[in-house]
Design an enzyme around this catalytic site. Structure first.
Site, PDB file in Angstrom:
ATOM      1  N   ARG A 101      11.395   4.198 -15.041  1.00  0.00           N
ATOM      2  CA  ARG A 101      12.700   4.102 -15.701  1.00  0.00           C
ATOM      3  C   ARG A 101      12.903   5.451 -16.353  1.00  0.00           C
ATOM      4  O   ARG A 101      12.184   5.832 -17.263  1.00  0.00           O
ATOM      5  CB  ARG A 101      12.679   2.964 -16.726  1.00  0.00           C
ATOM      6  CG  ARG A 101      13.913   2.885 -17.624  1.00  0.00           C
ATOM      7  CD  ARG A 101      15.148   2.488 -16.835  1.00  0.00           C
ATOM      8  NE  ARG A 101      16.305   2.365 -17.721  1.00  0.00           N
ATOM      9  CZ  ARG A 101      17.176   3.360 -17.954  1.00  0.00           C
ATOM     10  NH1 ARG A 101      17.009   4.544 -17.386  1.00  0.00           N
ATOM     11  NH2 ARG A 101      18.198   3.169 -18.758  1.00  0.00           N
ATOM     12  N   HIS A 104      15.439   8.448 -21.196  1.00  0.00           N
ATOM     13  CA  HIS A 104      16.699   7.952 -21.739  1.00  0.00           C
ATOM     14  C   HIS A 104      16.528   7.623 -23.216  1.00  0.00           C
ATOM     15  O   HIS A 104      15.419   7.655 -23.743  1.00  0.00           O
ATOM     16  CB  HIS A 104      17.156   6.703 -20.976  1.00  0.00           C
ATOM     17  CG  HIS A 104      16.232   5.538 -21.101  1.00  0.00           C
ATOM     18  ND1 HIS A 104      15.021   5.442 -20.438  1.00  0.00           N
ATOM     19  CD2 HIS A 104      16.324   4.387 -21.837  1.00  0.00           C
ATOM     20  CE1 HIS A 104      14.422   4.311 -20.738  1.00  0.00           C
ATOM     21  NE2 HIS A 104      15.187   3.654 -21.591  1.00  0.00           N
ATOM     22  N   HIS A 106      18.621   5.012 -26.521  1.00  0.00           N
ATOM     23  CA  HIS A 106      19.607   3.979 -26.837  1.00  0.00           C
ATOM     24  C   HIS A 106      20.251   4.318 -28.183  1.00  0.00           C
ATOM     25  O   HIS A 106      19.544   4.491 -29.177  1.00  0.00           O
ATOM     26  CB  HIS A 106      18.949   2.605 -26.904  1.00  0.00           C
ATOM     27  CG  HIS A 106      18.083   2.299 -25.717  1.00  0.00           C
ATOM     28  ND1 HIS A 106      18.587   2.138 -24.461  1.00  0.00           N
ATOM     29  CD2 HIS A 106      16.730   2.136 -25.610  1.00  0.00           C
ATOM     30  CE1 HIS A 106      17.602   1.886 -23.616  1.00  0.00           C
ATOM     31  NE2 HIS A 106      16.473   1.878 -24.284  1.00  0.00           N
ATOM     32  N   GLU A 111      14.270  -0.581 -29.103  1.00  0.00           N
ATOM     33  CA  GLU A 111      13.723  -1.262 -27.920  1.00  0.00           C
ATOM     34  C   GLU A 111      12.324  -1.794 -28.204  1.00  0.00           C
ATOM     35  O   GLU A 111      11.453  -1.062 -28.668  1.00  0.00           O
ATOM     36  CB  GLU A 111      13.677  -0.296 -26.740  1.00  0.00           C
ATOM     37  CG  GLU A 111      13.012  -0.880 -25.486  1.00  0.00           C
ATOM     38  CD  GLU A 111      13.004   0.113 -24.325  1.00  0.00           C
ATOM     39  OE1 GLU A 111      14.079   0.636 -23.995  1.00  0.00           O
ATOM     40  OE2 GLU A 111      11.915   0.359 -23.754  1.00  0.00           O
ATOM     41  N   HIS A 150      12.670   8.227 -24.528  1.00  0.00           N
ATOM     42  CA  HIS A 150      11.458   7.662 -23.945  1.00  0.00           C
ATOM     43  C   HIS A 150      11.593   7.465 -22.439  1.00  0.00           C
ATOM     44  O   HIS A 150      12.678   7.627 -21.867  1.00  0.00           O
ATOM     45  CB  HIS A 150      11.102   6.334 -24.624  1.00  0.00           C
ATOM     46  CG  HIS A 150      12.195   5.314 -24.600  1.00  0.00           C
ATOM     47  ND1 HIS A 150      13.281   5.333 -25.450  1.00  0.00           N
ATOM     48  CD2 HIS A 150      12.391   4.214 -23.807  1.00  0.00           C
ATOM     49  CE1 HIS A 150      14.081   4.314 -25.211  1.00  0.00           C
ATOM     50  NE2 HIS A 150      13.567   3.612 -24.202  1.00  0.00           N
ATOM     51  N   GLU A 173      21.580  -2.484 -21.120  1.00  0.00           N
ATOM     52  CA  GLU A 173      20.612  -1.587 -20.494  1.00  0.00           C
ATOM     53  C   GLU A 173      21.303  -0.643 -19.512  1.00  0.00           C
ATOM     54  O   GLU A 173      20.839   0.465 -19.269  1.00  0.00           O
ATOM     55  CB  GLU A 173      19.542  -2.404 -19.763  1.00  0.00           C
ATOM     56  CG  GLU A 173      18.538  -1.597 -18.959  1.00  0.00           C
ATOM     57  CD  GLU A 173      17.643  -0.700 -19.799  1.00  0.00           C
ATOM     58  OE1 GLU A 173      16.911   0.117 -19.212  1.00  0.00           O
ATOM     59  OE2 GLU A 173      17.680  -0.796 -21.038  1.00  0.00           O
TER      60      GLU A 173
END
Length: 392
Positions: A101, A104, A106, A111, A150, A173
């Site tokens: 993943r 990125h 948020h 999270e 992260h 997400e």
């Protein structure tokens, strides 16, 4: 870790009334003749028609199409799919070996994650320049505060599956801030000036977000802190929930709790792993300080919620489904299947608080309880002899 600093689930009990899962409101304790004697014609707000309770169970694994690529899949439950869950959102994510993943962050939510299967490596950078690289196995959890950059990658030769929790139900997400999305929409000239790399490096990059990619597992050395004066850390974002959570055993199941007291960085969420054995119930209780969000790992059961003014609703759930209970709403869980009901539970508070019906009854004089329900003094006094927490 054994429970030494506190017993965080109820220690009181209700037995002689035969209180089981069917007793979904306190009114069910009242004998019929006592009910007949309590009829009133006095008008009060309680006589007003109240809206029915909303549906509070959602099938996260099958409820939406989600995201799918050669590298993995993601299914989410935000307010768009699960309207009642205003304060907590969840994502079930699978990654194939070596897939990741992408980097990125948020902007509106922290999270939290629990590893269901496989192994995961994470990298994270914090505002003070601390960098961490951590490897997670089944039963471990992580927590990344809002805004911390992260990445997540599947280790080993087997796929991994993990549950993500976010402390904002409006989070999506699929609306995070991804590095490829940013770079692909920034001019090569600016990127060259920003990084010191030749402009040609950026002219052939993909023009859309990667989200989940495939690649090779990174090897040593692991990056040091950006600020050399900060000691290197590889554990502040990681906690071994199954191994080190605060443990409490009952006749009908067990729980493991991780709050900010055990995992200091986890400042907006308390997490719990709960097992309820076949035929057992998690006693009637409520949480005065937090909403509750559940994910069913395995098994099946009934969740019943009491929302005041006679509003009670019971819904079945099973593996791969999520549930939400609003702060202060009374509820209980019954295992209706033949295997252990295993739950992951999140609360949107850094500390755990609970009040149980059993404790509440036993905190009052038996005579007062007898007068409430029209039972004998002996029956009221016998309430203290029942089992606690999770029982059959």
């Amino acid at each position: 870790m054994e429970t030494t600093r506190r017993k965080f689930l109820s220690t009181a009990s209700v037995s002689s009334l035969g209180l089981v899962a069917a007793a979904s409101t306190i009114g069910s304790l009242i004998p019929e003749k006592a009910k007949a004697g309590t009829k009133q014609t006095i008008k009060s707000p309680a006589n007003k028609v109240q809206a029915e309770l909303e549906d509070f169970v959602y099938d996260i694994e099958n409820g939406s199409t989600g995201y799918e690529s050669p590298g993995g899949t993601a299914k989410e439950a935000t307010v768009e799919e699960f309207p009642i869950s205003q304060s907590i959102a969840g994502v079930s994510m699978h990654l194939n070996p070596g897939s990741f993943r992408e980097l990125h962050w948020h902007s509106i939510a922290a999270e939290w994650a629990y590893i269901l299967e496989g192994q995961v490596r994470t990298t994270v950078i914090t505002p003070d320049g601390t960098t961490s690289t951590d490897d997670f196995e089944k039963g471990d959890i992580w927590y990344f505060p809002k805004g911390h950059g992260h990445m997540l990658q599947c280790l080993g030769d087997k796929p991994c599956h993990f549950l993500l929790g976010f402390d904002n139900g409006h989070f999506s997400e699929f609306g995070t801030f991804s590095i490829t999305d940013w770079i692909s929409h920034t001019s090569p000239a600016i990127l060259a000036r920003n990084t010191g790399l030749p402009e040609r490096v950026f002219t052939t990059l993909p023009k859309k977000e990667l989200y989940i990619g495939t690649g090779k597992i990174a090897v040593e050395p692991r990056p040091q802190n950006i600020n050399a004066g900060i000691p290197y850390s590889n554990s502040s974002h990681k906690f071994r929930m199954e191994a080190d959570g605060v443990y409490q055993q009952f006749k009908g199941g067990s729980v493991k709790l991780v709050s900010s007291l055990e995992f200091p960085i986890q400042t907006t969420i308390t997490s719990m792993r709960m097992n309820i054995e076949p035929g057992a119930i998690r006693e009637l209780h409520w949480h005065p300080n937090a909403d509750e969000w559940q994910y069913v790992m395995s098994g099946s059961g009934n969740l019943s919620i009491f929302g005041s003014h006679g509003r009670v609703k019971t819904m079945p759930y099973s593996k791969g489904m999520v549930a939400f209970i609003k702060q202060g709403y009374g509820h209980y869980i019954e295992n209706t299947g033949t295997e252990t009901l295993k739950l992951i539970v999140l609360f949107n508070s850094p500390i755990y608080q609970e009040l149980s019906l059993n404790d509440w009854l036993n905190s009052n004089p038996p005579q007062l309880i007898a007068d409430h329900f029209g039972i004998t003094l002996g029956e009221a006094a016998a309430l203290a002899n029942h089992q606690t927490g999770i029982f059959k």
